[in-house]
Design an enzyme around this catalytic site. Structure first.
Site, PDB file in Angstrom:
ATOM      1  N   ASN A   1      14.129 -29.675  52.170  1.00 15.11           N
ATOM      2  CA  ASN A   1      14.604 -30.688  52.121  1.00 15.11           C
ATOM      3  C   ASN A   1      15.944 -30.906  53.053  1.00 15.11           C
ATOM      4  OD1 ASN A   1      15.044 -33.776  53.332  1.00 15.11           O
ATOM      5  ND2 ASN A   1      15.027 -34.605  51.224  1.00 15.11           N
ATOM      6  N   TRP A   2      16.314 -31.114  54.188  1.00 12.86           N
ATOM      7  CA  TRP A   2      17.730 -30.483  54.269  1.00 12.86           C
ATOM      8  C   TRP A   2      18.357 -31.079  54.245  1.00 12.86           C
ATOM      9  CZ3 TRP A   2      17.148 -27.720  59.971  1.00 12.86           C
ATOM     10  CH2 TRP A   2      16.223 -25.804  59.825  1.00 12.86           C
ATOM     11  N   LYS A   3      18.057 -32.358  55.013  1.00  9.33           N
ATOM     12  CA  LYS A   3      18.655 -33.871  54.404  1.00  9.33           C
ATOM     13  C   LYS A   3      18.928 -34.151  55.876  1.00  9.33           C
ATOM     14  CE  LYS A   3      18.042 -34.268  49.467  1.00  9.33           C
ATOM     15  NZ  LYS A   3      18.493 -34.569  48.081  1.00  9.33           N
TER      16      LYS A   3
ATOM     17  N   HIS B   1      11.439 -40.951  49.613  1.00  8.75           N
ATOM     18  CA  HIS B   1      12.783 -39.803  48.572  1.00  8.75           C
ATOM     19  C   HIS B   1      13.407 -41.109  48.235  1.00  8.75           C
ATOM     20  CE1 HIS B   1      16.181 -37.605  47.859  1.00  8.75           C
ATOM     21  NE2 HIS B   1      14.525 -36.659  47.521  1.00  8.75           N
TER      22      HIS B   1
ATOM     23  N   GLU C   1      16.775 -41.432  47.795  1.00  9.93           N
ATOM     24  CA  GLU C   1      17.585 -41.643  48.619  1.00  9.93           C
ATOM     25  C   GLU C   1      17.251 -42.409  49.487  1.00  9.93           C
ATOM     26  OE1 GLU C   1      18.451 -37.728  49.693  1.00  9.93           O
ATOM     27  OE2 GLU C   1      18.890 -37.095  47.851  1.00  9.93           O
TER      28      GLU C   1
ATOM     29  N   GLU D   1       9.805 -35.990  42.128  1.00 11.38           N
ATOM     30  CA  GLU D   1      11.853 -35.723  41.534  1.00 11.38           C
ATOM     31  C   GLU D   1      12.478 -37.109  40.596  1.00 11.38           C
ATOM     32  OE1 GLU D   1      12.318 -33.472  45.608  1.00 11.38           O
ATOM     33  OE2 GLU D   1      13.475 -35.691  46.225  1.00 11.38           O
TER      34      GLU D   1
ATOM     35  N   GLY E   1      20.477 -32.792  43.093  1.00 17.26           N
ATOM     36  CA  GLY E   1      21.345 -32.648  43.605  1.00 17.26           C
ATOM     37  C   GLY E   1      22.666 -32.521  42.270  1.00 17.26           C
TER      38      GLY E   1
ATOM     39  N   SER F   1      16.791 -29.980  41.837  1.00 22.63           N
ATOM     40  CA  SER F   1      17.684 -28.229  42.045  1.00 22.63           C
ATOM     41  C   SER F   1      16.494 -27.620  41.402  1.00 22.63           C
ATOM     42  CB  SER F   1      18.512 -28.935  40.825  1.00 22.63           C
ATOM     43  OG  SER F   1      19.467 -29.847  40.825  1.00 22.63           O
TER      44      SER F   1
HETATM   45  P1  PGA Z   1      18.220 -30.784  45.126  1.00 23.64           P
HETATM   46  O1  PGA Z   1      17.131 -31.570  46.229  1.00 23.64           O
HETATM   47  O2  PGA Z   1      17.462 -29.865  45.525  1.00 23.64           O
HETATM   48  O3  PGA Z   1      19.227 -30.358  46.094  1.00 23.64           O
HETATM   49  O4  PGA Z   1      18.187 -31.371  43.667  1.00 23.64           O
HETATM   50  C1  PGA Z   1      15.870 -31.904  46.053  1.00 23.64           C
HETATM   51  C2  PGA Z   1      15.287 -33.414  47.213  1.00 23.64           C
HETATM   52  O5  PGA Z   1      16.147 -33.869  47.062  1.00 23.64           O
HETATM   53  O6  PGA Z   1      14.446 -33.430  47.420  1.00 23.64           O
END
Ligand code: PGA
Length: 250
Positions: free
Chosen positions: A9-11, A94, A96, A166, A172, A212
């Site tokens: 997931n590049w975001k 997600h 976010e 998640e 993150g 993470s």
């Molecule tokens: P992360 O993100 O591996 O940087 O914690 C995972 C995600 O939000 O899909």
């Protein structure tokens, strides 16, 4: 259990101009992978990502979609647009997007239905906050999210979906759930799917852990019986790290 799927997931990272070369790097680095390898990229990178991945084992995913077919939705992207580009996967729910973009269990449900109708694989995210974990309501919360996300979706469609567990406190932050914590919730999700559908459907659904996950901790997490893959943020931005994770998924 479900098919192993490791999805990056590049975001909001990487430029369209960097995408072709980077996806080629991922293809090369993950050559021997025994799992499905997916790169979910920003909308503007998708066409370059698809072009780079053509004819390879790597599949391309989007990070969001709109649940309507078309119309006056300025700035939105439909399932048909993604399919037309050659995209195969799409992330929804997600944390976010729940926090910053008004994503709700209801929009996740509409998006999952639309993705399945159009032949895209939905990666349905769920997860608890630190407060919810400390209050001991993690599994109750996840059950609400999953029940609402899959409302009105038949077993035959549900089987094609991916669920990403998640924990918000692990995203993150460098703070990974322990192998046992992650397995406990993923096993809980599997049991819930048996209740909602049946044993066969529950087994067919890929359940990922995300938060993470990295080159160091992936093997332990992926060795757990109910963790069928990972949704990888930060570590998906370095091909060598991402490849270590894909090689742990077997
Ligand atoms: P992360 O993100 O591996 O940087 O914690 C995972 C995600 O939000 O899909």
């Amino acid at each position: 259990m479900g098919k192993y799927v490791i999805a990056g997931n590049w975001k909001m990272n990487k430029l369209p101009s960097e995408t072709y070369d980077y996806v080629k790097e991922v293809i090369e680095a993950t050559k021997g992978a025994e799992c499905e390898v997916v790169c979910c990229t920003p909308y503007v990178c998708l066409s370059e990502a698809v072009r780079a991945a053509e004819g390879s084992h790597v599949k391309i995913g989007a990070e969001n979609l709109h649940f309507e077919d078309k119309g006056a939705f300025t700035g939105e992207v439909s399932a048909d647009m993604l399919v037309d580009l050659g995209v195969k996967y799409v992330i929804m729910g997600h944390s976010e997007r729940r926090e910053y973009n008004n994503e709700t269990d209801e929009t996740v449900n509409l998006k999952a239905k639309k993705a399945l109708e159009k032949g895209l694989v939905p990666i349905v995210c769920c997860g608890e906050s630190l407060e919810q974990r400390e209050a001991g309501i993690t599994m109750d919360w996840i059950a609400i999210q999953i029940k609402k996300a899959f409302a009105g979706i038949c077993a035959c469609d549900a089987k094609k979906a991916v669920i990403a567990y998640e924990p918000i406190w692990a995203i993150g932050t460098g703070k990974t759930a322990t192998d046992e914590q992650a397995e406990e919730v993923c096993a809980g999700i599997r049991a819930l799917l048996v209740d909602l559908y049946d044993e066969e459907t529950a087994k067919a659904i890929t359940i990922q852990y995300g938060g993470s996950m990295n080159a160091k901790n992936a093997a332990g997490l992926l060795a757990k019986p109910n963790i069928d893959g990972g949704l990888i943020g930060g570590a998906s931005l370095v091909a060598a790290d991402f490849a270590v994770i894909t090689s742990a998924a077997k």
